[in-house]
Design an enzyme around this catalytic site. Structure first.
Site, short mmCIF file in Angstrom:
data_model
loop_
_atom_site.label_atom_id
_atom_site.label_comp_id
_atom_site.label_asym_id
_atom_site.label_seq_id
_atom_site.Cartn_x
_atom_site.Cartn_y
_atom_site.Cartn_z
CE LYS A 29 50.35 35.97 52.60
NZ LYS A 29 49.87 35.65 53.27
CB CYS B 280 45.78 36.17 49.11
SG CYS B 280 46.07 37.16 49.51
C1 UGA Z 1 42.34 35.44 46.93
C2 UGA Z 1 41.12 35.05 47.22
O1 UGA Z 1 39.68 34.86 46.42
C3 UGA Z 1 39.96 35.32 48.47
O2 UGA Z 1 38.97 34.60 48.44
C4 UGA Z 1 40.97 35.30 50.25
O3 UGA Z 1 40.79 35.64 51.16
C5 UGA Z 1 42.34 35.95 49.34
O4 UGA Z 1 42.62 35.38 48.10
C6 UGA Z 1 43.52 36.13 50.61
O5 UGA Z 1 43.85 35.19 50.57
O6 UGA Z 1 43.05 37.06 51.43
P1 UGA Z 1 42.37 38.18 46.07
O7 UGA Z 1 43.39 38.11 45.83
O8 UGA Z 1 41.99 39.63 45.88
O9 UGA Z 1 41.54 36.96 47.07
O10 UGA Z 1 42.10 38.26 43.95
P2 UGA Z 1 41.73 37.67 43.21
O11 UGA Z 1 39.86 37.52 42.92
O12 UGA Z 1 41.04 36.03 44.08
O13 UGA Z 1 41.90 37.09 41.69
C7 UGA Z 1 43.59 36.06 42.66
C8 UGA Z 1 44.04 36.13 41.39
O14 UGA Z 1 43.33 35.03 40.03
C9 UGA Z 1 44.09 37.36 40.81
O15 UGA Z 1 45.38 37.88 39.24
C10 UGA Z 1 43.11 36.87 39.06
O16 UGA Z 1 43.57 37.87 37.46
C11 UGA Z 1 43.16 36.03 38.53
N1 UGA Z 1 42.37 34.81 38.41
C12 UGA Z 1 40.78 34.99 39.14
C13 UGA Z 1 42.80 34.38 36.89
O17 UGA Z 1 43.40 34.11 36.44
N2 UGA Z 1 41.17 33.74 36.72
C14 UGA Z 1 40.23 33.67 37.22
O18 UGA Z 1 38.96 33.31 36.76
C15 UGA Z 1 39.94 34.04 38.73
#
Ligand code: UGA
Length: 461
Positions: free
Chosen positions: A261, A258
């Protein structure tokens, strides 16, 4: 419990199956339609094509209310049709909407009112184009609503059933009301708005989350230069009720299907409209550079990496999923291979295969670290908390741990006989003087919520 409605889902991917399963959990009848026969066969046989906690149970529990089909005609009897198809980036950075248009081409012709609800993440303006297309085809009985998902992988079922908010943008009030009624039984604020604003809420929310991550990663890089500890800094920042503690974990960058992209799509959307979204461009660039910083940390300890063995631990883009899409591990592995290092890779569930071409893929942590000159925590799987053990130290050629997610306690890791490098944690060797009280919030993931009265009594403004 909501009044039972008949819901159709276009696309048996991750969003479609979570949406379908959770609506069935709320008591609705659901028909999930996909174009891939093997996928439908597998789902009918009770097999999920990906790893998502709680979803298998939800699908089994509600099996009698869910039908899987290849036939779009079977969607004819449904009241609301959710579009849950992929919208991958094109070479220009625009979202590829061809799957959305295919779904539209296959809409069953019915007389009564049906509502098309968009769950896929689409550029602002898509709803307007879909409405025009429906009208051009004489499908005036089909309403349209934008109802974006805010599901995170690994917690998608919980996110669906306990959302922070439900966003519904529609052209007609009654269409918005029909979509809202499907969620009755769920306690959450509902944001009813116009279609373009609903589309923008989704893109802006993701962009803001990414901005927080790139911001804290840059703070981490400055912390390293000036001798501060970003974990402590993030805790201190997060206690400000205006800022909050979430998405302030520094690391080696975000990945997934997500954020990368959607950031490109929003940047492209802005530039198609003549606006250069500078901040978002910087967020993306910071993230790209962040994935590579581990290489410099390894070089600092090992010099040239040619011939060095480096264990990459955790490969999925985050824990709790087997998803390798845009995982930082892919960029890191290929940078290390380009430096001539031998890469040994391990993950408890992800099977990267060709994505990590050239890396040795290992079944256990011990296998990955045996003979390694360094072990890198790439994804913070909980089992890696046990990494600084005597067994691992003895197996490694050099006991160097680079903690790309600040998962481990630096002092305890050093005490276990390892050299430790985190992200933004240059000053992590905090020495407690005898009798010094533990620092407030040290080692706490999320500080307790403060109350309004705490804020007003604690610090005069
Ligand atoms: C993300 C959003 O959190 C959702 O709300 C959204 O619906 C989704 O994209 C989407 O558009 O469908 P997701 O991609 O599953 O969800 O994962 P996240 O938990 O948000 O993490 C994304 C990335 O950020 C991961 O690589 C994680 O390691 C990184 N991250 C997250 C960090 O590096 N630091 C943080 O503090 C939090």
């Amino acid at each position: 419990m909501a009044d039972t409605r008949r819901i159709g889902i276009f696309g048996a991917g991750w969003v479609g199956l979570v949406t379908g399963g959770c609506f069935a959990e709320l008591g609705h009848e659901v028909v999930v339609r996909d174009i891939v026969p093997e996928r439908i066969d597998a789902l009918r046989a009770g097999k999920l094509p990906f790893h998502e906690p709680d979803l298998p149970e939800v699908l089994v529990r509600n099996a009698q209310r869910i039908t899987y089909t290849l036939e779009a005609e079977e969607l004819a009897g449904t009241d609301v049709l959710f579009i849950c198809v992929q919208t991958p980036p094109t070479y220009s950075g625009d979202a590829d909407l061809s799957y959305v248009w295919n779904a539209l081409d296959e809409l069953p012709r019915v007389e009564r009112r049906q509502i098309l609800a968009m769950k896929s993440t689409v550029p602002v303006g898509t709803g307007e184009s879909v409405r025009a297309a429906l009208e051009a085809r004489g499908l005036t009985n089909v309403g349209y609503a934008s109802n974006p998902e805010f599901l995170a992988e690994g917690t998608a079922v919980r996110d669906f059933l306990n959302p922070d908010r439900i966003v519904i943008g529609a052209f007609h009030e009654e269409d918005a009301a029909s979509v809202e009624a499907l969620y009755s039984g769920i306690e959450a604020p509902v944001v009813r708005t116009d279609v373009a604003s609903a589309e923008m809420i989704k893109l802006a929310a993701n962009a803001f989350l990414m901005t927080r991550i790139s911001f804290i990663n840059e703070i981490a890089n400055v912390c390293e230069a000036v001798g501060a500890d970003v974990v402590e800094v993030a805790q201190g920042i997060g206690l400000d009720h205006r800022l909050g503690p979430h998405f302030l974990r520094a690391g080696i960058g975000y990945g997934g299907s997500c954020f990368p992209k959607d950031s490109l799509a929003l940047k492209q959307l802005a530039s198609n409209s003549g606006y250069h979204f500078q901040l978002l461009s910087a967020v993306i660039e910071v993230n790209e550079l962040q994935k590579r910083r581990v290489v410099q940390k390894l070089q600092k300890h090992l010099g040239k990496l040619r011939g060095r063995k480096v264990a990459l631990l955790g490969l999925a883009f985050k824990p709790g999923t087997d998803d390798m899409r845009e995982a930082p591990s892919i960029v890191l592995a290929s940078r290390l291979l380009a430096e001539g290092a031998e890469v040994r890779a391990w993950d408890p569930v992800a099977k990267p295969g060709e994505l990590l071409k050239g890396a040795v893929q290992c079944d256990t942590v011990i296998e990955a670290v045996t003979g390694a000159d360094a072990a890198v925590v790439v994804t913070e799987w909980p089992e890696l908390r046990e990494l600084p053990s005597a067994e691992v130290r003895e197996a490694m050629a050099r006991p160097l741990i680079v903690d790309g997610r600040n998962l481990l306690d630096p002092d305890a890791t050093r005490a276990a006989g390892f050299a430790y490098e985190g992200i933004g944690r240059a000053s992590s060797a905090f020495e407690s003087l005898p009798g010094t009280p533990e620092r407030v919030w040290r080692n706490r993931e999320v500080p307790p919520a403060e109350t309004a009265s705490d804020r007003t009594t604690r610090k005069p403004k």
